[in-house]
Design a protein around this motif. Structure first.
Motif, PDB file in Angstrom:
ATOM      1  N   GLN B  16       0.821  -1.204   0.000  1.00 13.60           N
ATOM      2  CA  GLN B  16       0.000   0.000   0.000  1.00 13.60           C
ATOM      3  C   GLN B  16       0.859   1.261   0.000  1.00 13.60           C
ATOM      4  O   GLN B  16       0.344   2.360   0.136  1.00 13.60           O
ATOM      5  N   ALA B  17       2.184   1.090  -0.110  1.00 13.56           N
ATOM      6  CA  ALA B  17       3.053   2.174   0.283  1.00 13.56           C
ATOM      7  C   ALA B  17       2.997   3.403  -0.602  1.00 13.56           C
ATOM      8  O   ALA B  17       3.287   3.311  -1.763  1.00 13.56           O
ATOM      9  N   PRO B  18       2.581   4.554  -0.126  1.00  8.31           N
ATOM     10  CA  PRO B  18       3.315   5.741  -0.496  1.00  8.31           C
ATOM     11  C   PRO B  18       4.447   5.852   0.538  1.00  8.31           C
ATOM     12  O   PRO B  18       4.353   5.240   1.615  1.00  8.31           O
ATOM     13  N   ALA B  19       5.494   6.614   0.258  1.00  8.95           N
ATOM     14  CA  ALA B  19       6.645   6.580   1.135  1.00  8.95           C
ATOM     15  C   ALA B  19       6.305   7.053   2.547  1.00  8.95           C
ATOM     16  O   ALA B  19       6.825   6.556   3.521  1.00  8.95           O
ATOM     17  N   SER B  20       5.381   8.003   2.651  1.00  2.92           N
ATOM     18  CA  SER B  20       5.115   8.538   3.972  1.00  2.92           C
ATOM     19  C   SER B  20       3.644   8.869   4.087  1.00  2.92           C
ATOM     20  O   SER B  20       3.064   9.477   3.183  1.00  2.92           O
ATOM     21  N   ARG B  21       3.024   8.432   5.175  1.00  2.00           N
ATOM     22  CA  ARG B  21       1.606   8.757   5.348  1.00  2.00           C
ATOM     23  C   ARG B  21       1.395   9.323   6.728  1.00  2.00           C
ATOM     24  O   ARG B  21       2.081   8.952   7.673  1.00  2.00           O
ATOM     25  N   SER B  22       0.438  10.196   6.856  1.00  2.19           N
ATOM     26  CA  SER B  22       0.149  10.714   8.180  1.00  2.19           C
ATOM     27  C   SER B  22      -1.337  10.940   8.377  1.00  2.19           C
ATOM     28  O   SER B  22      -2.094  11.067   7.405  1.00  2.19           O
ATOM     29  N   VAL B  23      -1.707  10.916   9.639  1.00  2.26           N
ATOM     30  CA  VAL B  23      -3.085  11.187  10.031  1.00  2.26           C
ATOM     31  C   VAL B  23      -3.043  12.325  11.032  1.00  2.26           C
ATOM     32  O   VAL B  23      -2.345  12.237  12.042  1.00  2.26           O
ATOM     33  N   TYR B  24      -3.746  13.384  10.731  1.00  3.20           N
ATOM     34  CA  TYR B  24      -3.811  14.528  11.637  1.00  3.20           C
ATOM     35  C   TYR B  24      -5.213  14.573  12.231  1.00  3.20           C
ATOM     36  O   TYR B  24      -6.201  14.654  11.492  1.00  3.20           O
ATOM     37  N   ILE B  25      -5.299  14.498  13.546  1.00  3.07           N
ATOM     38  CA  ILE B  25      -6.610  14.516  14.196  1.00  3.07           C
ATOM     39  C   ILE B  25      -6.952  15.971  14.508  1.00  3.07           C
ATOM     40  O   ILE B  25      -6.396  16.572  15.426  1.00  3.07           O
ATOM     41  N   ALA B  26      -7.834  16.548  13.696  1.00  4.25           N
ATOM     42  CA  ALA B  26      -8.114  17.985  13.817  1.00  4.25           C
ATOM     43  C   ALA B  26      -8.996  18.253  15.035  1.00  4.25           C
ATOM     44  O   ALA B  26     -10.044  17.631  15.187  1.00  4.25           O
ATOM     45  N   PRO B  27      -8.584  19.194  15.884  1.00  3.40           N
ATOM     46  CA  PRO B  27      -9.400  19.512  17.060  1.00  3.40           C
ATOM     47  C   PRO B  27     -10.523  20.498  16.761  1.00  3.40           C
ATOM     48  O   PRO B  27     -11.458  20.636  17.543  1.00  3.40           O
ATOM     49  N   SER B  28     -10.429  21.221  15.655  1.00  4.39           N
ATOM     50  CA  SER B  28     -11.442  22.248  15.365  1.00  4.39           C
ATOM     51  C   SER B  28     -11.587  22.374  13.854  1.00  4.39           C
ATOM     52  O   SER B  28     -10.721  21.923  13.087  1.00  4.39           O
ATOM     53  N   LEU B  29     -12.661  23.023  13.434  1.00  6.39           N
ATOM     54  CA  LEU B  29     -12.885  23.207  11.999  1.00  6.39           C
ATOM     55  C   LEU B  29     -11.789  24.069  11.357  1.00  6.39           C
ATOM     56  O   LEU B  29     -11.246  23.687  10.313  1.00  6.39           O
ATOM     57  N   PRO B  30     -11.417  25.217  11.952  1.00  4.08           N
ATOM     58  CA  PRO B  30     -10.333  25.991  11.339  1.00  4.08           C
ATOM     59  C   PRO B  30      -9.037  25.183  11.213  1.00  4.08           C
ATOM     60  O   PRO B  30      -8.338  25.281  10.190  1.00  4.08           O
ATOM     61  N   ALA B  31      -8.729  24.365  12.228  1.00  4.23           N
ATOM     62  CA  ALA B  31      -7.505  23.563  12.160  1.00  4.23           C
ATOM     63  C   ALA B  31      -7.586  22.556  11.015  1.00  4.23           C
ATOM     64  O   ALA B  31      -6.613  22.330  10.282  1.00  4.23           O
ATOM     65  N   ALA B  32      -8.770  21.966  10.819  1.00  2.00           N
ATOM     66  CA  ALA B  32      -8.942  21.002   9.728  1.00  2.00           C
ATOM     67  C   ALA B  32      -8.785  21.701   8.375  1.00  2.00           C
ATOM     68  O   ALA B  32      -8.120  21.186   7.468  1.00  2.00           O
ATOM     69  N   LEU B  33      -9.380  22.880   8.257  1.00  2.00           N
ATOM     70  CA  LEU B  33      -9.308  23.607   6.984  1.00  2.00           C
ATOM     71  C   LEU B  33      -7.872  24.017   6.679  1.00  2.00           C
ATOM     72  O   LEU B  33      -7.425  23.935   5.530  1.00  2.00           O
ATOM     73  N   ASP B  34      -7.138  24.464   7.707  1.00  2.00           N
ATOM     74  CA  ASP B  34      -5.727  24.814   7.506  1.00  2.00           C
ATOM     75  C   ASP B  34      -4.951  23.598   6.995  1.00  2.00           C
ATOM     76  O   ASP B  34      -4.188  23.681   6.036  1.00  2.00           O
TER      77      ASP B  34
END
Ligand SMILES: Cc1cc2nc3c(=O)[nH]c(=O)nc-3n(C[C@H](O)[C@H](O)[C@H](O)COP(=O)(O)OP(=O)(O)OC[C@H]3O[C@@H](n4cnc5c(N)ncnc54)[C@H](O)[C@@H]3O)c2cc1C
Ligand code: FES
Ligand code: FES
Lengths: 154, 307
Positions: B16-34
């Motif tokens: 399944q590899a792309p070389a690097s994957r990440s998951v960011y758990i957004a605490p707020s809507l502005p943070a998710a949009l950023d």
């Protein structure tokens, strides 16, 4: 950078170093060697990979490791009560419900949740609760009988 | 801004590899949009994950950044007002069905949310994920919300944008990076509504075809307004306006509605799939229309639970 993913699995605090999108079922089996949960369909249809996440039955094939961070996870290996069988495990044995056993880790997880959260569940409620647990062997009847027995004796 | 970012340069699964994957758990809507804005085309929202996590089975690559939106309070809220219901995009099917259960005018949506998939999936899959997944033709909430005349609000760093669900369906596959389905706004018009779906087996299956119906009646019991939406038959759910016209002005009558549906069903071009041939999806439409209209008289409709 890998910060590690912290999980509580069957009461043990464990850290996973896997890729954050790795399905939880693979972390449980390959990193922690808990092979009860089975990746059969990897699609959320069969329920063989079901675990309790913060108390809720959840197909672990669809949960990325990163989102299980900080969660309390119970697999079938951690459901026995004080070293003995829990009520649904005992009832499944008493009703001679198990055939090939492939579906059973997931069945036990889903039914442990049902028995502990819905003491007044009817036969129809049990059938509805098992729509995400596929069994190819038993025809379900003995499993449902066992659930009714566990509810009656719990 | 503090971000909980988990990533690693090597995938444990080389397949399944792309070389690097990440998951960011957004605490707020502005943070998710950023995060979505900065991630650009390499990033995508991650709601319930019940579609995304099956990407390997569909032989699709995973994105290198997922912005998890399931913990953002305003995306998980449902607001019931006198003239509209607003549903946050990250509301799960189970939460939606539980909240709307007592509001009869939303029976169509309650049924869509509570009959799709299986109980565990319904506690994960979100309404936003259901509407945003372009490749998923069998989404139950899409026809249900089409017949309720729902609007959607899209959020981005540039501000919110409101549009009809009908228009959203035409633009969702080209939604610019950094934009997010924020909420669904459903007007309250006191209509009688119903969701009729046909899965191949009784339980847990995708529906072969869906008919969602919302009608208002005048004092004489004649149909004043009708909305009919059809899902799972074509690649994208849509309204069935010719059948709507055929219903208006007449008493609700299951047999007559079935005849009209049989006459008009030819306008649909069914989609082919390994389990269901294209013609079958179209052929079952009159029967689903009959069930839907009949149920508006009796109150109960749809497929049953259980094996
Ligand atoms: C076994 C099974 C059976 C199912 N049966 C049915 C059924 O009968 N009927 C039915 O309707 N559904 C059913 N589903 C659910 C359906 O197939 C999708 O998996 C689900 O609707 C996706 O929702 P999600 O929240 O999990 O989305 P995700 O997997 O998180 O995301 C799906 C897509 O939507 C995008 N996305 C998510 N949220 C947003 C947002 N707020 N804004 C913009 N983009 C967004 C993601 O980036 C991704 O591209 C079933 C699922 C499973 C696993
Ligand atoms: S392997 Fe997870 S539901 Fe089948
Ligand atoms: S006992 Fe074999 S699948 Fe259930």
């Amino acid at each position: 950078m890998n910060m590690g993913i912290d999980l509580t699995v069957n009461g043990d605090h464990l850290t996973s170093t896997s890729d954050p999108v790795t399905p939880l079922v693979d972390v449980l089996r390959e990193e922690f060697h808990l092979t009860g949960a089975k990746p059969v369909c990897r699609e959320g249809f069969c329920g063989a990979c079901m675990v309790l996440i913060d108390g809720d039955p959840t197909p672990s094939c669809l949960v990325p490791a990163a989102l299980a961070n900080g969660c309390d996870i119970r697999t079938v290996e951690g459901l026995a009560a004080n070293g003995g069988l829990n009520p649904i495990q005992a009832a499944l044995e008493a009703c001679d419900a198990v055939q090939c056993g492939m579906c059973f880790p997931g069945m036990v997880v889903s039914l442990t949740h049902l028995v502990s959260t819905r003491p007044d569940a009817t036969r129809e409620d049990i059938r509805a609760a098992l729509t995400g647990n596929i069994c190819r062997c038993t025809g379900y009847e003995r499993i449902i009988e066992a659930a009714l027995l566990a509810l009656a004796t719990a | 801004m503090e971000r909980r970012l988990t990533d690693q340069t090597e995938s444990s699964d080389a397949m399944q590899a792309p070389a690097s994957r990440s998951v960011y758990i957004a605490p707020s809507l502005p943070a998710a949009l950023d995060a979505l804005d900065e991630g650009g085309a390499a990033a995508a929202p991650f709601a319930g994950g019940t579609w995304i996590m099956r990407a390997p089975i569909r032989h699709e690559p995973l994105k290198s950044l997922y912005v998890a939106i399931g913990k953002i309070p305003e995306l998980r809220a449902i607001k019931v007002d006198a003239d509209a219901v607003e549903v946050g995009a990250a509301v799960t099917h189970a939460a939606l069905a539980a909240t709307l259960a007592e509001l009869a005018e939303f029976d169509v949506l309650t049924a869509a949310a509570s009959r799709s998939a299986n109980p565990a999936i319904r506690t994960m899959a979100t309404i936003g994920g259901n509407l945003a997944t372009t490749a998923f033709a069998a989404a139950d909430c899409v026809p249900a919300l089409l017949c309720l005349d729902a609007d959607v609000e899209i959020a981005s760093r540039g501000g919110p944008e409101r549009t009809s669900l009908e228009r959203f369906l035409t633009m969702r596959s080209t939604l610019a990076p950094g934009r997010l389905l924020h909420r669904i706004i459903v007007p309250r018009r006191g209509r009688r509504t119903v969701h009729a779906r046909l899965p191949l087996r009784q339980a847990g299956d995708y529906p072969t075809a869906i008919v969602s119906l919302a009608v208002s009646l005048d004092e004489a019991g004649h149909v004043r307004t009708a909305r009919v939406a059809v899902g799972s038959v074509e690649p994208v759910a849509r309204r069935w306006q010719r059948l709507e016209h055929a219903l208006v002005g007449h008493p609700l009558n299951a047999a007559k509605a079935t005849d009209a549906a049989a006459e008009l069903a030819g306008e649909f071009t069914g989609r082919d799939s390994p389990d269901v041939p294209a013609w079958y999806r179209v052929r079952v439409l009159p029967a689903l229309v009959r069930r839907a209209v009949a149920a508006l008289g009796s109150g109960a409709v749809g497929d049953e639970h259980g094996h």
